[in-house]
Scaffold this motif. Sequence first.
Motif, PDB file in Angstrom:
ATOM      1  N   THR B 179       0.838  -1.211   0.000  1.00  0.00           N
ATOM      2  CA  THR B 179       0.000   0.000   0.000  1.00  0.00           C
ATOM      3  C   THR B 179       0.872   1.259   0.000  1.00  0.00           C
ATOM      4  OG1 THR B 179      -0.188  -0.006   2.387  1.00  0.00           O
ATOM      5  CG2 THR B 179      -1.981  -1.048   1.185  1.00  0.00           C
ATOM      6  N   LEU B 180       2.004   1.191   0.693  1.00  0.00           N
ATOM      7  CA  LEU B 180       2.924   2.340   0.705  1.00  0.00           C
ATOM      8  C   LEU B 180       3.602   2.489  -0.659  1.00  0.00           C
ATOM      9  CD1 LEU B 180       4.743   1.966   4.158  1.00  0.00           C
ATOM     10  CD2 LEU B 180       2.877   3.503   3.613  1.00  0.00           C
ATOM     11  N   LEU B 181       4.002   1.357  -1.231  1.00  0.00           N
ATOM     12  CA  LEU B 181       4.727   1.380  -2.511  1.00  0.00           C
ATOM     13  C   LEU B 181       3.843   1.862  -3.655  1.00  0.00           C
ATOM     14  CD1 LEU B 181       6.713  -2.003  -2.305  1.00  0.00           C
ATOM     15  CD2 LEU B 181       7.599   0.289  -1.894  1.00  0.00           C
ATOM     16  N   LEU B 182       2.555   1.463  -3.609  1.00  0.00           N
ATOM     17  CA  LEU B 182       1.647   1.825  -4.708  1.00  0.00           C
ATOM     18  C   LEU B 182       1.474   3.340  -4.853  1.00  0.00           C
ATOM     19  CD1 LEU B 182      -1.123  -0.940  -4.457  1.00  0.00           C
ATOM     20  CD2 LEU B 182       0.689  -0.735  -6.147  1.00  0.00           C
ATOM     21  N   GLY B 183       1.744   4.057  -3.781  1.00  0.00           N
ATOM     22  CA  GLY B 183       1.602   5.514  -3.832  1.00  0.00           C
ATOM     23  C   GLY B 183       2.848   6.211  -4.361  1.00  0.00           C
ATOM     24  N   MET B 184       3.846   5.442  -4.758  1.00  0.00           N
ATOM     25  CA  MET B 184       5.126   6.047  -5.172  1.00  0.00           C
ATOM     26  C   MET B 184       5.127   6.450  -6.640  1.00  0.00           C
ATOM     27  SD  MET B 184       8.052   3.860  -3.394  1.00  0.00           S
ATOM     28  CE  MET B 184       8.572   4.357  -1.784  1.00  0.00           C
ATOM     29  N   ALA B 185       5.893   7.488  -6.925  1.00  0.00           N
ATOM     30  CA  ALA B 185       5.976   7.961  -8.314  1.00  0.00           C
ATOM     31  C   ALA B 185       6.938   7.080  -9.121  1.00  0.00           C
ATOM     32  CB  ALA B 185       6.453   9.405  -8.335  1.00  0.00           C
ATOM     33  N   ASP B 334       3.217 -14.871  -1.263  1.00  0.00           N
ATOM     34  CA  ASP B 334       3.769 -13.503  -1.182  1.00  0.00           C
ATOM     35  C   ASP B 334       4.154 -13.010  -2.584  1.00  0.00           C
ATOM     36  OD1 ASP B 334       3.631 -14.241   1.439  1.00  0.00           O
ATOM     37  OD2 ASP B 334       5.468 -13.223   2.018  1.00  0.00           O
ATOM     38  N   LEU B 335       4.800 -13.905  -3.347  1.00  0.00           N
ATOM     39  CA  LEU B 335       5.234 -13.531  -4.704  1.00  0.00           C
ATOM     40  C   LEU B 335       4.035 -13.184  -5.574  1.00  0.00           C
ATOM     41  CD1 LEU B 335       7.973 -16.248  -5.297  1.00  0.00           C
ATOM     42  CD2 LEU B 335       8.357 -13.794  -5.229  1.00  0.00           C
ATOM     43  N   LEU B 336       2.979 -14.002  -5.480  1.00  0.00           N
ATOM     44  CA  LEU B 336       1.775 -13.755  -6.285  1.00  0.00           C
ATOM     45  C   LEU B 336       1.152 -12.413  -5.923  1.00  0.00           C
ATOM     46  CD1 LEU B 336       0.027 -17.252  -6.381  1.00  0.00           C
ATOM     47  CD2 LEU B 336       0.968 -15.980  -8.303  1.00  0.00           C
ATOM     48  N   VAL B 337       0.973 -12.183  -4.620  1.00  0.00           N
ATOM     49  CA  VAL B 337       0.358 -10.921  -4.167  1.00  0.00           C
ATOM     50  C   VAL B 337       1.193  -9.730  -4.635  1.00  0.00           C
ATOM     51  CG1 VAL B 337      -0.144  -9.538  -2.098  1.00  0.00           C
ATOM     52  CG2 VAL B 337      -0.855 -11.911  -2.198  1.00  0.00           C
ATOM     53  N   PHE B 338       2.517  -9.874  -4.511  1.00  0.00           N
ATOM     54  CA  PHE B 338       3.417  -8.775  -4.868  1.00  0.00           C
ATOM     55  C   PHE B 338       3.380  -8.498  -6.377  1.00  0.00           C
ATOM     56  CE2 PHE B 338       7.783  -7.378  -6.082  1.00  0.00           C
ATOM     57  CZ  PHE B 338       7.729  -6.114  -5.519  1.00  0.00           C
ATOM     58  N   MET B 342       2.039  -5.177  -8.195  1.00  0.00           N
ATOM     59  CA  MET B 342       2.979  -4.321  -8.917  1.00  0.00           C
ATOM     60  C   MET B 342       2.595  -4.153 -10.389  1.00  0.00           C
ATOM     61  SD  MET B 342       5.291  -3.174  -6.847  1.00  0.00           S
ATOM     62  CE  MET B 342       4.056  -3.069  -5.572  1.00  0.00           C
ATOM     63  N   THR B 343       1.987  -5.174 -10.960  1.00  0.00           N
ATOM     64  CA  THR B 343       1.636  -5.072 -12.378  1.00  0.00           C
ATOM     65  C   THR B 343       0.270  -4.416 -12.589  1.00  0.00           C
ATOM     66  OG1 THR B 343       0.960  -7.385 -12.238  1.00  0.00           O
ATOM     67  CG2 THR B 343       3.061  -6.969 -13.279  1.00  0.00           C
TER      68      THR B 343
END
Lengths: 89, 383
Positions: B179-185, B334-338, B342-343
């Motif tokens: 959730t933190l990463l998704l907000g990154m530019a 974890d890999l699947l969720v990540f 990310m995609t």
Amino acid sequence: MMVLKFGAAWCSGCLVMKPIWAELEKELPWLVTEYYDYDESQVIADKYQVNEKLPTFIFLDKNDQEILRLQGEASKTELLKIITANKDK
Amino acid sequence: MLKYFAILLLSLSFLVMPVTSRAADQVTLYLFWQEGCPHCAAEEEFLADLLQKEPYKDRVNIQRYEISQPGTRQVLQQFTKKLNFQPAGVPITIIGDKYWIGFGESAGTDVAIRQQLDQELNNLPATEPTTDKKPLLVNLPLLGQVDFQAWSLPALTVVVGLLDGFNPCAMWTLLFLITLLLGMASKTRMWLLGSAFIVTSAVVYFIFMAAWLNFILFIGLVFWVRLFIGLVALGGGLWSLKKFRENKDGGCEINEAGDRRRTLNKLKQAVYNQNFLLALVGIVALAFTVNLVELVCSAGLPAVYTQVLAMNNLPSWQYYGYLLGYIFFFMLDDLLVFFIAMTTLRLTGISTKYSRWSSLIGGILMIIIALLLIFKPQWLMFG
């Protein structure tokens, strides 16, 4: 009717429920919901005695009286059934 | 069961036998064995039969050492130092300067031992033992003929790894990080920080399991350790069943909030650090800490798995291969969720209800393994 939603960033069950509620709120524009982060809304969490499990969903009637309380994850169908049954309360 | 009693009776019979001095024309065979070990029982049967025959009768002196008995390790250490080998399992047979770890007629150990005895008795050159294994073929619908012995350990690796992976303890940290990463530019920063968390989590788990495996191999397959792991597994299994029964609606216990809140604040600080290297170091350190602390949450699955692995007397590369396989299946969710997050740039959480069902299956599996470890350890030796 109004729904108070209590959740927390550290609770994966709360994250799972977020998109389900987002869909319901979109489909039922008349539905009033309020989200409270447990860590940031301690006073209101104490007021409604949210102290066991998250997410917690409290269904209130027009007089702010609690109709029903759900703890943990719930399906969209289950929530829709409860909301429809208590729509006019 | 018969083998179990046979080895017990044999041991007792040797206890009441009068101690005789070793004759000059005798060959000494040192046998390190363990109670409940089927291969040890098989070797005892083989030796009992062999020693009735010529030219071995009255010419072979067997020195037996039960691995959990006081003083046995010191004797074994003398041999391991002298002959330079790792005591990776039992039975260990030593004749002259030759040793064998494990025993199986199909593997040719019996032939090799007999030949070594012949050589010692007749002063003839030695023959190397073969390591071929006899398959235990089972006909299964759809799959056809399956070698049960060859697939038991890989199947256990997949099942236990996946069940351990559904353990929600470390998953919430990853979900919050996403959730933190998704907000990154910066997409690059997003991928790098998330991958660093996943890789570190896998490395921590691997280090823990490899250390535990080496510890078990170092102290030897001692009965008390097996009993202890069995009891831990039993406790963990019952705890998982309790969790399944109590947490019917999924959800998160509020009493877990304190520690998690602290972790979240650290995670936020790390992710939003302007200096990328500091952010990376912060994420790696945090992943390390979270996974180490949350290991307790796994209810002993990794410890039980490594114990079973150690009992199978494998070459080192296979031990680490199995551990890597376990880690892969452990990290799969974890890999699947990540990767999905990310995609698609949307967070898809895994319902805590799945975790609940994994608690049930994991709990039952743990109890079964625990009972086998305590009462029927030979059933867990698949080789």
